[in-house]
Scaffold this active site. Structure first.
Site, PDB file in Angstrom:
ATOM      1  N   CYS A 136      -8.464   6.335  10.210  1.00 26.11           N
ATOM      2  CA  CYS A 136      -8.805   5.070   9.527  1.00 26.11           C
ATOM      3  C   CYS A 136      -7.791   3.971   9.845  1.00 26.11           C
ATOM      4  O   CYS A 136      -7.428   3.174   8.969  1.00 26.11           O
ATOM      5  CB  CYS A 136      -8.917   5.248   8.017  1.00 26.11           C
ATOM      6  N   LYS A 168      -3.407  11.988  -3.531  1.00 27.24           N
ATOM      7  CA  LYS A 168      -2.404  12.229  -2.486  1.00 27.24           C
ATOM      8  C   LYS A 168      -1.066  12.656  -3.089  1.00 27.24           C
ATOM      9  O   LYS A 168      -0.103  12.892  -2.369  1.00 27.24           O
ATOM     10  CB  LYS A 168      -2.228  10.966  -1.647  1.00 27.24           C
ATOM     11  N   ASP A 198       0.872  -1.169   0.000  1.00 35.65           N
ATOM     12  CA  ASP A 198       0.000   0.000   0.000  1.00 35.65           C
ATOM     13  C   ASP A 198       0.916   1.228   0.000  1.00 35.65           C
ATOM     14  O   ASP A 198       1.496   1.589   1.026  1.00 35.65           O
ATOM     15  CB  ASP A 198      -0.896  -0.034   1.250  1.00 35.65           C
TER      16      ASP A 198
HETATM   17  N1  PMP Z   1      -3.906   3.424   2.583  1.00 31.92           N
HETATM   18  C1  PMP Z   1      -3.260   4.412   3.203  1.00 31.92           C
HETATM   19  C2  PMP Z   1      -1.946   4.128   3.861  1.00 31.92           C
HETATM   20  C3  PMP Z   1      -3.817   5.687   3.239  1.00 31.92           C
HETATM   21  O1  PMP Z   1      -3.185   6.681   3.855  1.00 31.92           O
HETATM   22  C4  PMP Z   1      -5.070   5.914   2.602  1.00 31.92           C
HETATM   23  C5  PMP Z   1      -5.728   7.278   2.633  1.00 31.92           C
HETATM   24  N2  PMP Z   1      -5.776   7.894   3.875  1.00 31.92           N
HETATM   25  C6  PMP Z   1      -5.685   4.850   1.953  1.00 31.92           C
HETATM   26  C7  PMP Z   1      -5.073   3.628   1.977  1.00 31.92           C
HETATM   27  C8  PMP Z   1      -6.988   5.023   1.263  1.00 31.92           C
HETATM   28  O2  PMP Z   1      -6.832   5.879   0.171  1.00 31.92           O
HETATM   29  P1  PMP Z   1      -8.124   6.386  -0.643  1.00 31.92           P
HETATM   30  O3  PMP Z   1      -9.051   6.949   0.361  1.00 31.92           O
HETATM   31  O4  PMP Z   1      -7.548   7.411  -1.571  1.00 31.92           O
HETATM   32  O5  PMP Z   1      -8.672   5.206  -1.362  1.00 31.92           O
END
Ligand code: PMP
Length: 400
Positions: A358, A220, A194
């Site tokens: 999250c 991002k 990831d």
């Molecule tokens: N993995 C990581 C490490 C993240 O920081 C994030 C976003 N905060 C995500 C997954 C999910 O990304 P997205 O919401 O753009 O799908």
């Protein structure tokens, strides 16, 4: 970089100069990306791949050039290994479904780590529930780094996949991917990385990492929302079934049998986000023009300064203090709720994020209600950090 490149940053919030330190959640877009999106809609918008007409061919060219630009940016061997998705979350869900259909059976095991974002936990958990498979978790050391010896002990002859973050979105710490990947490969187990929080901050080369899958979000890394990437090694992607059916992903359709398109289209059902991919291409070009090593070095200076300044404030706990970090740093103030601190910082024009980010398992592990997270980008300045520190001291004195 021109200081006017990011017009959103020129505004005031609550009568103060905006200091945007919530870049791990999303980054701001340079004028070049905004112009590219405007240009796309005003001059060549048309659906890709299916049209013989001029605009459709232009749109197709831009979309496929963007795919090549992504492949070059992350060092993939070919553009066919780049699948456009809606974002990191979508990429992992697609992979979990597709890999799960092909390779996961009852009793099989998938390994993730304790510090993952929910996007790299829940899709695997859902897969395990569907297939009666088992989710195993790499524990943390006291310093919050991954317990690599324990990781090695998790492997059995049922291990089918490892999925870990490159950089923690809460702690900013960089995981030891070389060790994780080489050990998994010794056991013929593929690894998904990831990269949502690594690609914006440190140069990434998927061939050098030798990861089997790599996912990230365009928003991002200064690109538009609603677009992400799922990279997979060709030999893996060829073995996986499509995750979604529809237009574009087929070769021939009949009611008796349907055959699927070649890579990467097999995984791209429906009209792709071709305006978004153009925006991402321009965003990647923007970063490349500044120099990826230069951006990483500059951000490291900002992160080091930020950590030093935070460490001088009494009553602050910095998580994973002193460890090499990219992008984000999490902390708490003794006896204060992170939400209250965040609210007072906002009143002073400083945007940081508070909460579980999250990553509830990690936050539970830390035994706190949440953390305060400041996250930098290539436009973060020392002055921004000084403003945060001054505002933080003021917030603490107001709340204490
Ligand atoms: N993995 C990581 C490490 C993240 O920081 C994030 C976003 N905060 C995500 C997954 C999910 O990304 P997205 O919401 O753009 O799908």
């Amino acid at each position: 970089m021109n200081e006017n490149d990011f017009p959103i940053l020129l505004q005031q919030v609550h009568g103060r100069r905006l200091v945007y330190l919530d870049n791990a959640a999303t980054t701001q877009k340079p004028q070049q990306v905004l112009d590219a999106i405007q240009e796309a809609y005003t001059t060549w918008n048309a659906n890709v791949h299916r049209g013989v007409h001029h605009l459709s061919q232009l749109a197709t060219q831009h979309h496929e050039q963007a795919r090549q630009a992504v492949a070059d940016f992350i060092g993939a061997k070919s553009a066919g290994e780049i699948i456009f998705t809606k974002g990191t979350t979508d990429s992992i869900n697609m992979l979990a479904f597709s890999f799960g259909e092909q390779f996961i059976h009852e009793g099989d095991e998938i390994i993730v780590s304790y510090l993952e974002h929910h996007s790299n936990i829940v899709p695997w958990q859902m897969l395990c529930n569907r297939k009666k498979a088992v989710l195993k978790v790499i524990p943390l050391r006291a310093d919050l780094s991954l317990e690599i010896e324990q990781y090695k002990c998790l492997f059995t002859d049922k291990t089918r996949l490892v999925s870990v973050a490159h950089v923690s979105n809460v702690l900013g710490i960089i995981n030891p991917l070389q060790d994780i990947i080489s050990f998994a490969h010794e056991h013929h187990v593929p690894v998904c990385v990831d990269g949502a929080q690594s690609v914006p901050h440190i140069p990434v080369n998927v061939c050098a990492l030798d990861c089997d899958f790599f996912v990230f979000s365009a928003h991002k890394i200064y690109g538009p929302t609603g677009l992400g990437v799922l990279y997979g090694k060709q030999e893996w992607l060829e073995q996986l079934p499509p995750a979604q059916g529809g237009g574009e992903m087929i070769n021939h359709v009949s009611f008796s049998a349907t055959t699927y398109n070649a890579l990467p289209y097999k995984f791209e059902a429906g009209t792709p986000n071709f305006i978004g991919s153009y925006g991402l291409q321009v965003a990647l070009h923007y970063v490349e023009q500044l120099g990826r090593e230069q951006v990483a070095d500059y951000e490291l200076q900002m992160m080091t300064y930020l950590e030093q300044q935070l460490a001088q404030i009494q009553g602050i706990t910095i998580y994973a203090a002193g460890q090499p970090k990219a992008g984000a740093i999490s902390f708490n103030v003794a006896n204060l709720h992170p939400f209250d601190v965040g609210t007072l910082l906002d009143q002073q024009g400083v945007a940081i994020r508070t909460g579980h980010h999250c990553a509830e398992p990690l936050i539970d592990y830390l035994q706190v209600p949440g953390t305060i997270r400041a996250s930098v980008a290539l436009y973060t300045t020392k002055e921004d950090i000084d403003t945060l520190i001054t505002a933080l001291k003021k917030s603490i004195s107001m709340l204490s």
